[in-house]
Design a protein around this motif. Structure first.
Motif, PDB file in Angstrom:
ATOM      1  N   GLU A 184      -7.887  10.730  -7.562  1.00 20.30           N
ATOM      2  CA  GLU A 184      -7.915  10.660  -6.161  1.00 20.30           C
ATOM      3  C   GLU A 184      -6.503  11.030  -5.204  1.00 20.30           C
ATOM      4  N   GLU A 203      -1.251   3.113  -2.806  1.00 23.64           N
ATOM      5  CA  GLU A 203      -1.604   4.208  -2.524  1.00 23.64           C
ATOM      6  C   GLU A 203      -0.579   5.147  -2.510  1.00 23.64           C
ATOM      7  N   THR A 204       0.643   4.870  -1.902  1.00 22.11           N
ATOM      8  CA  THR A 204       1.586   5.833  -1.531  1.00 22.11           C
ATOM      9  C   THR A 204       3.008   5.401  -2.421  1.00 22.11           C
ATOM     10  N   LYS A 247       0.681  -1.247   0.038  1.00 22.90           N
ATOM     11  CA  LYS A 247      -0.039   0.024   0.030  1.00 22.90           C
ATOM     12  C   LYS A 247       0.892   1.301  -0.026  1.00 22.90           C
ATOM     13  N   GLU A 248       2.124   1.357   0.669  1.00 26.13           N
ATOM     14  CA  GLU A 248       2.845   2.198   0.673  1.00 26.13           C
ATOM     15  C   GLU A 248       4.637   1.834   0.574  1.00 26.13           C
ATOM     16  N   THR A 264      -2.928   8.183  -3.744  1.00 21.03           N
ATOM     17  CA  THR A 264      -3.354   9.359  -2.872  1.00 21.03           C
ATOM     18  C   THR A 264      -2.067  10.185  -2.631  1.00 21.03           C
TER      19      THR A 264
END
Length: 890
Positions: free
Chosen positions: A434, A388-389, A363-364, A413
């Motif tokens: 987003e 996301e990151t 996710k990151e 994001t």
């Protein structure tokens, strides 16, 4: 008991940590209570009420503010104590659970406290109280049945006492956020069978070794945020039931203990913010249950063991801020659960491996500030659908999406691509709707921002950083930029032309300095009601400064320096203003300094230097009690800066620059008496900490021009320890105030090019922090005070062009100064000048003359006559007996 703390974006959050612990403690207490409500035994009630008397509530000294919950305040005599707030009983009426967390307890917890008579306790939570740096009492050894003990954030100090080794039933021990020091106990021992009396006796004789490893039932051990030092004891490897081990934020050193690989039940291992060295052992993967591994902020070296990426349960891997090297090797990964990967501030090199796509649950990813290089194929990330990151900033990577315009990438994001050799706006951003944070700073993006870019994250974008590129403007002019939730916009160091863009009305931080913006400021700037920071410095803006900017109730920093603004300084500030920095220097402003600035009660920096302001000294500025920097340099100020009964000194001022004006008059010896900030020595602890003036969020730092050591320099950051007084190039006269010697923390003093006369005050020798002293081009007379030799930090001295005389002090820093420091003083002598001083008799020798009837002159005369006679005789003899002297000297 398992306290699983998984929050990758919080490095250090005691409140968050505390809330989780309290929730878990509450669940323990609820599970311990019986379904039928027990009735409290009288002796238990009596003990609790006695304990209440030991800690009377002190509202005014509440250590925990809004989070205080003084539970004991509701305890009443002649009521069932089992129903009291924070109390849990068993079916016999004995107190077995006590939760007094955040109860405003203040004062030491003594060994004779009634608390230690509750011998049936199984769970005790005293977290977030203030026990006044007392040590953990031996009384805790009474709690033989205790399995949960929370003493975190309690202001305890000292070492871990051996008495805790007697709590053999402990499953959860939380001592984090205190002031414990010393080494973690490392010797094995079994104290479970000792009585409290035997334990005290054994401690006094030093016969009982204590080890955390003796608490074999421990499942959770939290010792973070203390001052423990030394090595991590290998005995911790004996805690086979341990699921959580948190030792972060201490001073632990040495290598990673291999014995920790024995902890096969371990789920959380936190060793961050220590001084650990050596390599990360590859056999750590044997902890098959490990979910969080945080080794960040240490000095680990070597490669990252590839086995870490194959750990079946690992969710968080944080290796930030170490010295790890070599390539990133990800291989033989079949089923990884890894979600958060932090590798910032290391020395990893080589390419970003394509095999990173096998970590499909990521996710990151944070790879900021390494030595990674080569082209990054964006196709690598197309398989990471949960990502996301992504942070690839500050490497030597080349990120491009050419040839991959239609590639489907994750919905980011946070996307940080600073210093990634990007030459144009990446086309894949078209579909990134987003985005919350986008950083494209320090790249090579040229030309105008394309129209399509303004549709990127229109509804979501909060932070946009385009600084340090070659962007010239917008393809489609617009009055207000479209991102409706934008908080932070940074356009610094580009080539923007034309009028300044107006950020969205939601913006709180707007930076557009070091561009080529021109024209007047748009009136829409007055409608930015949330604006905290406005920096439009170093542009070509003109016209008058809109008065409305100064009345913005939210504005903390206004920097318009190095533009072409003209007219007067607008009436600025109203009651309730939060303005801290006002920098209008290097413009064409005229007129007076508005007295309305006195309403800026929070003002710390006032810089209006390099303008055309014609005014008297603003005596009202001393009423700005938080003012630290006052710069009036290079204007047309005139008149005195000292008037009896009108000037009383500055409380917090550390930097004052009045140079290049027409100030005159003399300075009373009282002038510097009440400069509180400079009259106080800088604590040694503060000297070692580099802190700069500016926003607490580190979004900006204050800047200024400063003449130091004879050179004018631009300070891009102002150290909070810097102190300077510059009143050079004015018309001051009279004597230099001796009270200057009271400014113990002063570092720079420049009084040059005035008409000061009289002696150099010897009190200047007390300025122990002084690094630069310029008294040149005045009318000073007399000798240079010997006390100036005591200025051990003095690296620049200019006393030239005065009327000084006598010997230049020798030794200390004076041995490092050149001729130019003393030129133009015809009667000075000795090093470094070529002119030597005539020696005069010392007072001791003169006194000897008077006592003995003859002195040094008589001795010299006698010695001279004797020498003359001797030489004459020698010459006569030599003429008569040459052979004798020939024999003697051959």
């Amino acid at each position: 008991m398992k306290i699983s703390i998984i929050h990758p974006n919080i490095d250090h959050c005691p409140l968050y940590y505390y809330l989780i612990l309290c929730c878990i403690f509450l669940s323990h207490s609820l599970s311990a209570s019986t379904t039928s409500h027990p009735r409290c035994l009288h002796d238990q009630s009596s003990i609790l009420l006695q304990f209440k008397q030991e800690f009377p509530l002190k509202q005014s000294e509440d250590h925990f503010g809004d989070y205080s919950d003084p539970k004991m305040e509701t305890w009443k005599a002649n009521t069932d104590c089992c129903s009291w707030n924070g109390v849990a009983c068993d079916k016999t009426g004995h107190v077995i659970g006590l939760d007094l967390s955040s109860s405003s307890l203040q004062g030491p917890l003594l060994s004779n406290s009634s608390l230690f008579r509750l011998v049936q306790l199984q769970q005790l939570n005293l977290a977030s109280n203030d026990f006044s740096f007392s040590e953990i009492s031996l009384g805790f050894s009474n709690f033989k049945s205790l399995n949960v003990l929370y003493l975190n954030n309690c202001n305890f100090s000292g070492t871990i006492p051996a008495s805790l080794g007697n709590l053999s039933q402990l499953t959860d021990l939380v001592l984090s956020v205190n002031n414990f020091s010393g080494q973690l106990p490392s010797t094995l021992g079994n104290l479970a069978k000792l009585t409290a009396l035997e334990l005290v006796s054994a401690q006094l004789t030093g016969e009982v070794p204590f080890s955390l490893g003796s608490l074999t039932k421990l499942e959770s051990l939290h010792l973070s945020d203390n001052h423990f030092g030394g090595r991590i004891p290998s005995s911790l490897g004996n805690l086979s039931q341990l699921t959580e081990l948190e030792l972060s934020h201490n001073n632990l050193s040495g290598e990673f203990p291999t014995s920790l690989a024995n902890l096969t039940q371990l789920q959380l291992l936190g060793l961050s913010y220590n001084e650990l060295t050596g390599s990360i052992p590859s056999d750590i993967q044997s902890s098959i249950s490990l979910q969080t591994l945080d080794l960040s902020h240490n000095s680990f070296t070597g490669i990252i063991p590839p086995s870490l990426f194959r750990m079946p349960s690992l969710l968080i891997l944080n290796l930030d801020y170490n010295q790890l090297t070599g390539p990133l090797i990800i291989q033989n990964v079949t089923s990884s659960q890894l979600e958060f990967l932090y590798l910032r501030r290391n020395k990893l090199n080589g390419r970003l491996p394509g095999s990173i796509s096998r970590l499909t649950n990521l996710k990151e990813i944070y790879l900021f500030s390494n030595n990674l290089s080569g082209r990054v194929e964006l196709g690598v990330f197309s398989k990471l659908s949960k990502l996301e990151t992504l942070d690839l900033s500050d490497n030597s990577l080349s990120v491009t999406d050419r040839g991959h315009e239609n590639l489907t990438l994750p919905k980011f994001t946070s996307l940080l691509l600073s210093s990634c050799n990007i030459t144009e706006f990446p086309m894949f951003l078209k579909t990134q709707n987003e985005l919350w944070l986008l950083d494209l700073s320090h790249n090579k993006i040229e030309g105008e921002i394309p129209k399509w870019f303004f549709t990127t994250g229109t509804e979501t974008l909060n932070v946009l950083d385009l600084s340090s590129n070659f962007i010239t403007g917008w393809e489609q002019p617009m009055k207000v930029l479209p991102w409706k939730d934008l908080d932070f916009l940074d356009l610094r160091h580009n080539k923007f032309r034309g009028s300044s863009p107006v950020p969205p009305f939601s913006t709180r931080h707007f930076f557009a300095s070091n561009n080529s913006l021109s024209g007047k400021l748009h009136s829409l700037f007055c409608k930015l009601g949330s604006l905290k920071v406005l920096d439009l410095s170093t542009n070509q803006l003109s016209g008058e400064i809109p008065p409305c900017l100064g009345f913005n109730s939210s504005l903390v920093m206004l920097n318009l320096q190095k533009n072409n603004f003209h007219g007067g300084i607008p009436q600025t500030c109203k009651e309730g203003s939060v303005l801290k920095t006002l920098d209008l220097s290097h413009n064409q402003l005229q007129g007076n300094v508005p007295k309305s600035l006195i309403k800026c009660k929070e003002l710390e920096v006032l810089n209006i230097g390099y303008n055309k302001i014609s005014d008297e000294f603003p005596f009202w500025s001393q009423n700005l009690l938080k003012l630290q920097v006052l710069v009036l340099r290079n204007n047309n100020f005139h008149g005195p800066i000292w008037l009896y009964g009108k000037f009383f000194g500055f409380k917090k001022l550390r930097i004052m620059d009045l140079s290049f004006n027409n100030f005159d008059g003399d300075l009373s010896s009282e002038y510097f008496r009440n400069w509180s900030a400079l009259n106080t020595e800088i604590p040694s602890a503060n000297k070692s900490k580099l802190r700069y003036m500016g926003d607490v969020d580190n979004y900006y730092q204050d800047t200024m021009n400063l003449t130091n050591k004879g050179l004018e320099m631009v300070l891009k950051k102002i150290l909070t320890t810097l102190s300077s007084i510059d009143i050079s190039y004015n018309n001051f006269h009279g004597e230099i105030p001796s009270s200057l010697g009271d400014l113990k923390s002063l570092k720079v003093l420049n009084l040059s090019r005035n008409n000061f006369e009289g002696l150099i005050p010897s009190s200047l020798g007390k300025l122990s922090e002084l690094e630069s002293l310029d008294l040149s081009k005045n009318n000073l007379v007399g000798t240079i005070p010997q006390q100036l030799k005591d200025l051990t930090f003095l690296s620049f001295l200019n006393l030239s062009d005065n009327q000084l005389k006598g010997q230049i002090p020798q030794g200390g820093q004076f041995n490092t100064f050149q001729n130019s420091s003393f030129g133009g003083n015809l009667d000075l002598c000795d090093f470094p000048l070529s002119k030597k001083c005539e020696r005069t008799p010392t007072p001791e020798l003169q006194s000897s003359e008077s006592k003995n009837g003859f002195g040094w002159k008589t001795v010299v005369m006698g010695y001279g006559c004797g020498l003359l006679i001797g030489v004459t005789i020698e010459q006569v003899v030599a003429l008569r007996r040459p052979n004798l002297f020939a024999r003697i000297y051959t």
